[in-house]
Every structure is written in structure tokens, then in C-alpha cells.
Enzyme design. Sequence first.
Site, mmCIF file in Angstrom:
data_model
loop_
_atom_site.group_PDB
_atom_site.id
_atom_site.type_symbol
_atom_site.label_atom_id
_atom_site.label_comp_id
_atom_site.label_asym_id
_atom_site.label_seq_id
_atom_site.Cartn_x
_atom_site.Cartn_y
_atom_site.Cartn_z
ATOM 1 N N GLU A 76 28.926 62.760 -5.591
ATOM 2 C CA GLU A 76 28.963 61.916 -6.178
ATOM 3 C C GLU A 76 29.396 60.961 -6.602
ATOM 4 O OE1 GLU A 76 33.231 62.071 -5.332
ATOM 5 O OE2 GLU A 76 34.193 61.735 -7.108
ATOM 6 N N LYS A 257 41.454 61.583 -0.863
ATOM 7 C CA LYS A 257 40.210 62.312 -1.198
ATOM 8 C C LYS A 257 39.319 60.306 -1.163
ATOM 9 C CE LYS A 257 37.211 63.706 -4.031
ATOM 10 N NZ LYS A 257 36.279 62.913 -5.130
ATOM 11 N N ASP A 273 30.104 67.515 12.276
ATOM 12 C CA ASP A 273 30.542 69.216 11.586
ATOM 13 C C ASP A 273 31.492 68.441 10.826
ATOM 14 O OD1 ASP A 273 32.292 70.996 10.669
ATOM 15 O OD2 ASP A 273 31.858 72.012 12.805
ATOM 16 N N HIS A 372 33.153 54.200 -12.048
ATOM 17 C CA HIS A 372 32.955 55.155 -12.216
ATOM 18 C C HIS A 372 31.729 55.983 -12.991
ATOM 19 C CE1 HIS A 372 33.100 59.133 -10.296
ATOM 20 N NE2 HIS A 372 33.241 59.797 -10.681
HETATM 21 C C1 LIG Z 1 31.680 51.561 -9.315
HETATM 22 C C2 LIG Z 1 32.139 50.291 -9.042
HETATM 23 C C3 LIG Z 1 31.569 49.869 -7.447
HETATM 24 C C4 LIG Z 1 32.348 49.454 -10.237
HETATM 25 O O1 LIG Z 1 32.349 47.938 -9.510
HETATM 26 P P1 LIG Z 1 32.290 46.316 -10.573
HETATM 27 O O2 LIG Z 1 32.896 45.520 -9.669
HETATM 28 O O3 LIG Z 1 32.068 46.988 -12.019
HETATM 29 O O4 LIG Z 1 30.333 45.923 -10.632
HETATM 30 P P2 LIG Z 1 29.542 44.357 -9.589
HETATM 31 O O5 LIG Z 1 28.173 44.445 -10.693
HETATM 32 O O6 LIG Z 1 30.546 43.684 -10.007
HETATM 33 O O7 LIG Z 1 29.566 45.154 -8.186
HETATM 34 C C5 LIG Z 1 30.809 45.633 -7.660
HETATM 35 C C6 LIG Z 1 29.950 45.912 -5.959
HETATM 36 O O8 LIG Z 1 29.955 47.410 -6.338
HETATM 37 C C7 LIG Z 1 28.206 47.338 -5.442
HETATM 38 N N1 LIG Z 1 27.662 48.252 -6.318
HETATM 39 C C8 LIG Z 1 27.732 48.911 -8.121
HETATM 40 N N2 LIG Z 1 26.856 48.821 -8.443
HETATM 41 C C9 LIG Z 1 26.725 49.478 -7.879
HETATM 42 C C10 LIG Z 1 25.219 50.310 -7.886
HETATM 43 N N3 LIG Z 1 24.517 50.846 -8.680
HETATM 44 N N4 LIG Z 1 24.562 50.642 -6.838
HETATM 45 C C11 LIG Z 1 24.685 50.837 -5.368
HETATM 46 N N5 LIG Z 1 26.265 49.776 -5.544
HETATM 47 C C12 LIG Z 1 26.859 48.611 -6.411
HETATM 48 C C13 LIG Z 1 27.855 46.711 -5.063
HETATM 49 O O9 LIG Z 1 28.077 46.277 -3.849
HETATM 50 C C14 LIG Z 1 28.059 45.294 -5.704
HETATM 51 O O10 LIG Z 1 28.299 43.858 -4.824
HETATM 52 P P3 LIG Z 1 27.057 42.985 -4.986
HETATM 53 O O11 LIG Z 1 26.424 44.334 -3.666
HETATM 54 O O12 LIG Z 1 26.593 43.184 -6.570
HETATM 55 O O13 LIG Z 1 27.031 42.210 -4.495
HETATM 56 C C15 LIG Z 1 33.928 50.094 -9.072
HETATM 57 O O14 LIG Z 1 34.199 50.157 -10.099
HETATM 58 C C16 LIG Z 1 34.373 50.818 -7.267
HETATM 59 O O15 LIG Z 1 33.854 49.778 -6.275
HETATM 60 N N6 LIG Z 1 34.908 51.748 -8.025
HETATM 61 C C17 LIG Z 1 35.695 52.878 -7.330
HETATM 62 C C18 LIG Z 1 34.879 53.837 -7.496
HETATM 63 C C19 LIG Z 1 35.521 55.132 -6.386
HETATM 64 O O16 LIG Z 1 35.718 55.238 -5.621
HETATM 65 N N7 LIG Z 1 34.229 56.010 -7.176
HETATM 66 C C20 LIG Z 1 34.568 57.179 -6.306
HETATM 67 C C21 LIG Z 1 34.474 58.014 -6.930
HETATM 68 S S1 LIG Z 1 36.176 58.357 -7.833
HETATM 69 C C22 LIG Z 1 37.099 59.332 -6.697
HETATM 70 O O17 LIG Z 1 37.024 60.291 -6.234
HETATM 71 C C23 LIG Z 1 38.107 59.016 -5.664
HETATM 72 C C24 LIG Z 1 39.659 58.416 -6.710
HETATM 73 C C25 LIG Z 1 39.277 57.357 -6.938
HETATM 74 O O18 LIG Z 1 40.854 59.553 -7.234
HETATM 75 C C26 LIG Z 1 40.607 58.061 -4.893
HETATM 76 C C27 LIG Z 1 42.055 57.381 -5.297
HETATM 77 O O19 LIG Z 1 42.554 58.145 -6.449
HETATM 78 O O20 LIG Z 1 42.248 56.622 -4.432
HETATM 79 N N1 LIG Z 2 36.139 74.561 14.935
HETATM 80 C C1 LIG Z 2 34.923 74.375 15.709
HETATM 81 O O1 LIG Z 2 34.983 73.083 15.237
HETATM 82 C C2 LIG Z 2 33.508 74.946 16.104
HETATM 83 C C3 LIG Z 2 32.328 74.316 16.198
HETATM 84 N N2 LIG Z 2 31.255 74.768 16.444
HETATM 85 C C4 LIG Z 2 29.788 73.636 16.067
HETATM 86 O O2 LIG Z 2 29.921 73.595 17.983
HETATM 87 C C5 LIG Z 2 28.801 72.308 17.634
HETATM 88 C C6 LIG Z 2 29.350 71.343 18.459
HETATM 89 O O3 LIG Z 2 29.267 71.074 19.541
HETATM 90 P P1 LIG Z 2 28.896 70.686 20.473
HETATM 91 O O4 LIG Z 2 29.112 71.172 21.856
HETATM 92 O O5 LIG Z 2 28.880 69.405 20.410
HETATM 93 O O6 LIG Z 2 27.372 70.854 20.760
HETATM 94 P P2 LIG Z 2 26.351 71.140 21.489
HETATM 95 O O7 LIG Z 2 26.409 72.475 22.437
HETATM 96 O O8 LIG Z 2 24.663 71.836 20.584
HETATM 97 O O9 LIG Z 2 26.174 70.430 22.122
HETATM 98 C C7 LIG Z 2 26.490 69.914 23.643
HETATM 99 C C8 LIG Z 2 25.235 69.315 24.567
HETATM 100 O O10 LIG Z 2 24.824 68.341 24.526
HETATM 101 C C9 LIG Z 2 23.984 68.085 25.358
HETATM 102 N N3 LIG Z 2 24.013 66.481 25.850
HETATM 103 C C10 LIG Z 2 23.068 65.784 25.735
HETATM 104 N N4 LIG Z 2 23.382 64.556 25.983
HETATM 105 C C11 LIG Z 2 24.654 64.951 26.709
HETATM 106 C C12 LIG Z 2 25.312 63.684 26.221
HETATM 107 N N5 LIG Z 2 25.376 62.252 27.064
HETATM 108 N N6 LIG Z 2 27.349 64.042 26.564
HETATM 109 C C13 LIG Z 2 27.620 65.015 26.259
HETATM 110 N N7 LIG Z 2 26.443 66.358 26.146
HETATM 111 C C14 LIG Z 2 25.017 66.017 25.952
HETATM 112 C C15 LIG Z 2 25.066 69.213 26.669
HETATM 113 O O11 LIG Z 2 23.693 70.012 27.335
HETATM 114 P P3 LIG Z 2 22.949 69.784 28.869
HETATM 115 O O12 LIG Z 2 24.493 69.798 30.193
HETATM 116 O O13 LIG Z 2 22.439 71.527 28.443
HETATM 117 O O14 LIG Z 2 22.516 68.327 28.780
HETATM 118 C C16 LIG Z 2 25.952 69.644 25.655
HETATM 119 O O15 LIG Z 2 26.064 70.556 26.495
HETATM 120 C C17 LIG Z 2 28.755 71.865 16.568
HETATM 121 O O16 LIG Z 2 27.205 72.404 15.682
HETATM 122 C C18 LIG Z 2 29.816 72.846 15.616
HETATM 123 O O17 LIG Z 2 29.715 72.919 14.157
HETATM 124 C C19 LIG Z 2 31.323 75.366 16.881
HETATM 125 C C20 LIG Z 2 32.346 76.625 17.533
HETATM 126 C C21 LIG Z 2 33.816 76.431 17.030
#
Ligand SMILES: CC(C)(COP(=O)([O-])OP(=O)([O-])OC[C@H]1O[C@@H](n2cnc3c(N)ncnc32)[C@H](O)[C@@H]1OP(=O)([O-])[O-])[C@@H](O)C(=O)NCCC(=O)NCCSC(=O)C[C@@](C)(O)CC(=O)[O-]
Ligand SMILES: NC(=O)C1=CN([C@@H]2O[C@H](COP(=O)(O)OP(=O)(O)OC[C@H]3O[C@@H](n4cnc5c(N)ncnc54)[C@H](OP(=O)(O)O)[C@@H]3O)[C@@H](O)[C@H]2O)C=CC1
Length: 423
Positions: A76, A257, A273, A372
Site C-alpha cells: 500500500e 486498520k 505470523d 495518500h
Molecule cells: C503521506 C504523508 C506522509 C505526506 O506528508 P506531507 O506532510 O505531505 O509530506 P512532507 O513532505 O511534509 O513529509 C513529512 C514526512 O513524511 C515522510 N515522507 C513524506 N513523503 C515521503 C515519501 N515519498 N517517501 C518516504 N517518506 C516520505 C518523511 O518522513 C517526511 O519527513 P522528512 O523526512 O522529510 O523530514 C502524510 O500525508 C501522511 O502521513 N498521511 C497519512 C497516510 C496514511 O496513513 N496512509 C495509509 C493509507 S490510508 C489508510 O489505510 C489508513 C486510514 C487513513 O484509513 C486510517 C484511519 O482512518 O485512521
Molecule cells: N494458531 C497458530 O498461530 C499456529 C501457528 N503455527 C505456526 O507455528 C510457527 C511458530 O511456532 P514456533 O513454536 O515459534 O516455531 P518453531 O517450532 O519453528 O520454533 C520454535 C523452536 O525454535 C528453537 N529455538 C531456538 N532458539 C530458541 C529460543 N531462544 N527460544 C525458543 N525457541 C528457540 C526451539 O528448538 P530447539 O528447542 O530444538 O532449539 C523451538 O522448538 C509459525 O510458523 C506459525 O505460523 C502453527 C500452528 C498454529
Amino acid sequence: MTQLPFYRLPYGARRDQLAQLAHLTVSQLATIAARRQNGDDQLIENYLTTYGLPEGVAVNLRVDGHEVVVPMVTEEPSVIAAASNGGRLLNSREGIVTTVDRREVMGQIVFNHVADSTGLEAWLQAKQEEILNVANAAHPSLVTKHGGGARSIRVRRLPPHWVSLDIFIDVGEAMGANLVNTLCEAVADYIKAHLKVDVLMSILSNYATHSLVTARIAVPVTQLATKTVDGATVAEKICEASDYAQVDPYRAVTHNKGIMNGIDAVVIATGNDWRAVESGVHAFASQSGQYRGLSRWWLGEQGTELHGELTVPLALGVVGGATRVFPLVAINQQLAGQPTATELMGIVAAVGLAQNVAALRALVTEGIQRGHMHLQVKSLALSVGATTTELPAVVARLQAIKQPTMAQAQAALTAVRQENLRK
Ligand SMILES: CC(C)(COP(=O)([O-])OP(=O)([O-])OC[C@H]1O[C@@H](n2cnc3c(N)ncnc32)[C@H](O)[C@@H]1OP(=O)([O-])[O-])[C@@H](O)C(=O)NCCC(=O)NCCSC(=O)C[C@@](C)(O)CC(=O)[O-]
Ligand SMILES: NC(=O)C1=CN([C@@H]2O[C@H](COP(=O)(O)OP(=O)(O)OC[C@H]3O[C@@H](n4cnc5c(N)ncnc54)[C@H](OP(=O)(O)O)[C@@H]3O)[C@@H](O)[C@H]2O)C=CC1
């Protein structure tokens, strides 16, 4: 000869069947072939090709006193710009402060048709120690190598005839789903060996209420000013928008969202996940019985500071799952400063808060469309077939139009192509 099931066919035969079924063209098949990735066919079933999503980074984010570069995967436009913008708006010495009190995943063993729930509960409570030991013995390295393990149990009776044994498990640095499922299935077997019970299922819960993270910020309202609206007015309206998301579910869903725009993008970039996160977060947003906005914004006592807070359940891992499968995840962890699982939860919540403030500020001032759409036109131009060389000229034309349509994008592309021919 009997026809093999689809999943047993070799790759080429599966692809050819699909090509025939969906009338895929030679060029579409070339697209599918070009995107195939070695190894991905081992990850999922009935593999066809690999669907890539763009990755970028959000900058300007300060979390718990550190500048963090945040990898984000999203399709997006304006999401990453908004996260960076939010980081800039919420800039302070310490930045966004995050807290995680507990990081445990709950597994549940659900008993079906329980005639004596009081008796079952009493038995389970009496056997708490054994249950925890059985759980820990099911994957000993969780305890011995990773410092985790089953910590406590809870019993819930759910009418008419169910009982849930909840086991809270410290999953170390993992997301923990597989771990928790293994432990729960072992406990279910132990219980079945001692009691005549009907176990309906043993599975983790994605309602991660024991892996909550809170992100907090306070910044001077002056920091929120736009070119045309003063900071105090913007901050006040952000607070109104936040309050409104508490009372109207129609708005709350959109509010959330916007937060998830940031959260999902980091969750995906770090190989986590996102289905688990999405389902848990939205359940949490409904915990009061009504779906509400996840974040709150309010003015400090003097009215000179904007305060913000976001609490979300985030069962994230930095090991296990897909984290070692995709090479980009390791790179992304490195970009983000090799966070621990707890630190990653903080970064993700901070991005959610930054994303939210940027969206709300745009909404209550100039509206979402200018910022946006300014970035969205690129995607509109690409969607009508503009090549990367044609893109700047098509975008320039579309930016002159207030709400460009698909037909206008097509017309702009045609005009650019005609211009190019004349050159
Ligand atoms: C779009 C902006 C950032 C423009 O913002 P602006 O104020 O017109 O732009 P600006 O030129 O003043 O820039 C401000 C800062 O934005 C960043 N920026 C600005 N342009 C860029 C670019 N091209 N690439 C990377 N970064 C950018 C950048 O960090 C910049 O600061 P700087 O670094 O320049 O000091 C602003 O209008 C904004 O934040 N809008 C919100 C947009 C948004 O939420 N988009 C998501 C999609 S809409 C949605 O899905 C969610 C929603 C909205 O429905 C959620 C809700 O309803 O609550
Ligand atoms: N409802 C849900 O959300 C479900 C999700 N999943 C999937 O399960 C996966 C995640 O499960 P998860 O159990 O994390 O995955 P894994 O089984 O892949 O990973 C856990 C393993 O990582 C190893 N490990 C190494 N270092 C560490 C540490 N510091 N701490 C803990 N474990 C360590 C351990 O193995 P060892 O002890 O041998 O070192 C452990 O068994 C995701 O892919 C997810 O999409 C699956 C089923 C249902």
C-alpha cells in the site's frame, strides 16, 4: 491408469493443468516461471510460484531511546511514508517508550461433554505441578536451553459442558505456536491416561492476552502543526478522533486498520505470523464487548502536550517459524538492530502508534487523500500498464488531476506514449 491427485503431480504437470484450466497465455506462464523461487516449493503445498511484496524501511522512529530503522513489507502506497512521518511527529529524546510485563503464550486443552466440571477442575488444580512437569518434559530444550517453559495453569468452565485447561508458557524467543501445541498435546495424553475424559482439542490460543505490549509517547502539541493549522488545534482534533473511535465501531475498525498498516508490515518483514497477530489484535479491540479503537490520544493537564498510548497483544518471535526460512528476515532483523522478541514487540507497537498519529493528523486537517493519493498515483499508473520509464511522465500528468480515475490514468499513459513516439 488412475489419475494422481493434484498434489502428487510433478510441478510441470500441475502448471500445465492450471494453464489449460485458466487459459493462461505464454506470457503469463513466463511471469509465473520468472517468479519461482528455489525452496519455496518445500514451504507450502501445490506450489505454483512466489508472490513477492515490496519492502521498504520506515525512518525517524525513536523507540526506548534508540533510533530504529524499521523494515516494512506492504503493497500500500503511503504507509511507509506515514510511519516515517509519524516517527518525525512523535520525536522526543527518549522516543516512544514501550513496556512488556509478561511474554507467555496460552495453550488450551478443551474437554467436551464434561458431566462433573467441579470434580474435573479440582483434579486439574490438584495436579498443577505434574501438568507443568509433563508439559516441560515434552520439549526439554525450551527449559534447559532457552530459559522458557510452562509457568502456570488456569481452569475455565464454559457452559453447557466444556472445561478449558489453560496453560501459560514462556516460549523464549519464539512465537511459540508449535512449541505450545506440542506441550499441550503431551498434557492431554497425560490427562487421558489418568482420567476418563473426552478431549475435544489441544491448541494454543491466538488471543495473546499474556503477551501485551504498550507503546507510550508525550510530545509538545506544537510538533503536530501543519502548514495551515496550529499544533494545539491539530492535537485537540486528534484527541477527538481518538475518543470517537471508542464509541463508533464503524470508525474504530478503520482507525485500527490504520494501526495495522504499520503492524502487519513489520510482522511480515520479520517472518512472523500475521494471521495470528491480526486475529489476536481484533479480539483485543473487542474485549469490552464493543469493538473500539486500540490507541488513545489525550492532552496533558496544561494542554501543551499530546499524549498517546497503544496496547496490543503481539506474540512475535525472532527464532523459529519462518524466521530462518527467508534470507530477508535475517537481513531485516539486522536492519532493525537484532531485537530480542520483547524488543521487537516494542518496535512493532511503536510503529502502530506512529502510523496512527500520521493518519489521524492527515484526517483531521487536510484529509487523507492529498498525501495518500499523491503517492497512490504511482500505483494507479502501474496498474494501467505504465513501465518504469513511462512512470514519471504519467505520474506528472495524474498529479495535476484532483482524483484521477483509471480511465484518466489510461488516457495519460496513451498521451505519454504518443509523446514518446513523436520524440
Ligand atoms: C503521506 C504523508 C506522509 C505526506 O506528508 P506531507 O506532510 O505531505 O509530506 P512532507 O513532505 O511534509 O513529509 C513529512 C514526512 O513524511 C515522510 N515522507 C513524506 N513523503 C515521503 C515519501 N515519498 N517517501 C518516504 N517518506 C516520505 C518523511 O518522513 C517526511 O519527513 P522528512 O523526512 O522529510 O523530514 C502524510 O500525508 C501522511 O502521513 N498521511 C497519512 C497516510 C496514511 O496513513 N496512509 C495509509 C493509507 S490510508 C489508510 O489505510 C489508513 C486510514 C487513513 O484509513 C486510517 C484511519 O482512518 O485512521
Ligand atoms: N494458531 C497458530 O498461530 C499456529 C501457528 N503455527 C505456526 O507455528 C510457527 C511458530 O511456532 P514456533 O513454536 O515459534 O516455531 P518453531 O517450532 O519453528 O520454533 C520454535 C523452536 O525454535 C528453537 N529455538 C531456538 N532458539 C530458541 C529460543 N531462544 N527460544 C525458543 N525457541 C528457540 C526451539 O528448538 P530447539 O528447542 O530444538 O532449539 C523451538 O522448538 C509459525 O510458523 C506459525 O505460523 C502453527 C500452528 C498454529
